[in-house]
Design an enzyme around this catalytic site. Structure first.
Site, PDB file in Angstrom:
ATOM      1  N   LYS A   1       0.197  -1.447  -0.372  1.00  0.00           N
ATOM      2  CA  LYS A   1       0.102   0.397  -0.026  1.00  0.00           C
ATOM      3  C   LYS A   1       0.659   1.570   0.283  1.00  0.00           C
ATOM      4  O   LYS A   1       0.555   2.311  -0.706  1.00  0.00           O
ATOM      5  CB  LYS A   1      -0.913   0.196   1.162  1.00  0.00           C
ATOM      6  CG  LYS A   1      -2.025   1.365   1.540  1.00  0.00           C
ATOM      7  CD  LYS A   1      -3.065   1.163   0.011  1.00  0.00           C
ATOM      8  CE  LYS A   1      -3.922   2.396   0.574  1.00  0.00           C
ATOM      9  NZ  LYS A   1      -4.836   2.622   1.280  1.00  0.00           N
TER      10      LYS A   1
ATOM     11  N   LYS B   1      -0.941  11.764   5.254  1.00  0.00           N
ATOM     12  CA  LYS B   1       0.207  10.496   6.473  1.00  0.00           C
ATOM     13  C   LYS B   1       0.469   9.340   6.068  1.00  0.00           C
ATOM     14  O   LYS B   1       0.839   9.288   6.258  1.00  0.00           O
ATOM     15  CB  LYS B   1      -2.257   9.777   6.541  1.00  0.00           C
ATOM     16  CG  LYS B   1      -1.425   9.421   7.785  1.00  0.00           C
ATOM     17  CD  LYS B   1      -3.520   8.570   8.165  1.00  0.00           C
ATOM     18  CE  LYS B   1      -3.743   7.359   7.270  1.00  0.00           C
ATOM     19  NZ  LYS B   1      -4.025   6.070   7.036  1.00  0.00           N
TER      20      LYS B   1
END
Lengths: 290, 290
Positions: B171, B239
């Site tokens: 990811k 983030k």
């Protein structure tokens, strides 16, 4: 049928010219390579000793050569086509060169009633062989329509981008995006490897989501295989990034990521890897201190 | 049928949980949002006052929450599932969080015979609604097989990447690539515009060649439309880039282009644009001095 002149029988130009011959276009060529000359003579093309000699015999002149100065020589030089081409002749420059120079050349030719389109391509040697190139066209749209059948032989997607030079600008955008995407893929693969994760699995998963791209597919596989046979040579990609950044500077733009990509390609070429595919930028990602 | 617990009923989690309900899975939920609680109660789910209370009633616990600390609280905190979950319970964390923390949590849970998969997703809200997410799975492959039917409801492409944490690493790779590709597209569009060329034509032409990507398709269109409704919020993308760069630093890697992307997202959020889609990085490309 339109008589087609072709100048620049390299890796891209040779299969493109052959496709035109096979499609039935009478082909007129000029080349400095004896072997290439023989190949095209045997295939049925007519051979000339200079662009100037070729020009008066054709309706369309296609050029696809390495640098801006090469195109300038062929079109405007001592032995250039400008001296002999008939009014109404259409020049299609499929090289990747400066957009600003393209505009200037088109204006010069226009004074002699010669039309010029800039029509750089994407799709590489494979696209040239298959006749599946993507062609980005700048110049007059009615002129484009006149040569559309020729484009249909060479490519699959032909887009009229805008006025003279617009095709070259689109190509600059293309080369920026590819270079930056290669770097993105390269960094991702390095992260996966360093974390002990199989980068082939990562590529496979990512091809199903928003990270999917032709670069992840093609260049990603090259990086996984450590197979940097071109493809598209780093030295040419470097040249194209320099053109793009030069254009950006003329427009007073700051393109930090494209500039970083240019520097990576510079370093790669300076290390002697200019003949490798530009996916070899991964070598620098792996060894940033090199 | 397996009893499924679901914690984290946000933009992504809500449609994912609803898809599981509609597929016939008995659903057990915990949420702090009263409205969401009511919605799921009416849809037939069982409601609990804490993860701890939920855990003993289920075979599978799915979590999809914003931050590493949220997952730590749910799994290992005072009211965490570790205190009550039956041996053999499978935790599937679909959040995007730290790969290193994931590994540590999986080890802690394993001591209580609880299995944990990390299974972050790509595909956004649309993929969550359509059940077409791409799912990157880290952890034991036999555990993955046990929950494969659940994944089949939620996503279209499920790839077992490797051991615990490997899904999160994939990811991170995904988020790096998307961010860098957005910047590439953004710079190309700026160059086209500044050169007086229609960027929509450029996008159209480039989608036919090696520059083609989902980002050019989706985010490119957003940039052309100046439509920065998320999509995927810049604050979340920021983030995720921080997670990726943190992981890179732990591995002693230098990822200059990803670091540049992180800084762009930092600046975008600091300017108050965190709620916009991350394609809004184009605002910084347009105004680098801002």
């Amino acid at each position: 049928m339109q008589q087609v002149g072709f100048i620049g029988l390299g890796i891209m130009g040779k299969p493109m010219a052959m496709n035109l011959l096979h499609a039935g276009y009478p082909l007129h060529v000029y080349t400095r390579q004896e072997k290439t000359e023989q190949l095209f003579r045997e295939a049925g093309a007519t051979i000339y000793a200079s662009p100037k000699e070729l020009a008066s015999h054709v309706d369309i002149i296609i050029t696809i050569v390495p640098a801006t100065t090469d195109v300038e020589d062929i079109l405007l030089g001592k032995n250039g086509i400008i001296h002999t081409a008939k009014p109404g002749t259409i020049v299609i420059d499929m090289s990747t060169i400066s957009a600003a120079s393209t505009k200037r050349m088109a204006e010069r030719l226009k004074q002699k009633h010669i039309d010029m389109l800039d029509a750089p391509v994407s799709g590489g040697e494979k696209g040239a062989i298959d006749g599946s190139l993507s062609i980005m066209v700048g110049g007059d749209e009615t002129v484009l329509k006149t040569v559309q059948p020729v484009f249909n032989v060479l490519g699959k997607r032909v887009v009229h981008i805008g006025n003279s030079g617009a095709g070259q600008t689109a190509k600059a955008c293309n080369q920026i995006i590819i270079a930056e995407t290669i770097i993105a893929i390269s960094e991702a693969i390095l992260l996966a490897k360093a974390a002990g994760v199989d980068p082939a699995k990562v590529r496979e998963a990512l091809l199903g989501g928003y990270a999917a791209s032709r670069v992840l597919e093609v260049h990603g596989q090259r990086i996984l295989d450590h197979d940097y046979q071109p493809g598209f040579k780093a030295s040419l990609h470097r040249k194209d990034l320099h053109l793009a950044i030069e254009q950006a500077h003329m427009l007073k733009l700051d393109l930090p990521a494209a500039t970083h990509a240019m520097h990576c390609l510079d370093r790669l070429v300076l290390k002697g890897h200019g003949e490798l595919d530009s996916a070899a930028m991964h070598l620098l990602t792996e060894n940033p201190s090199e």
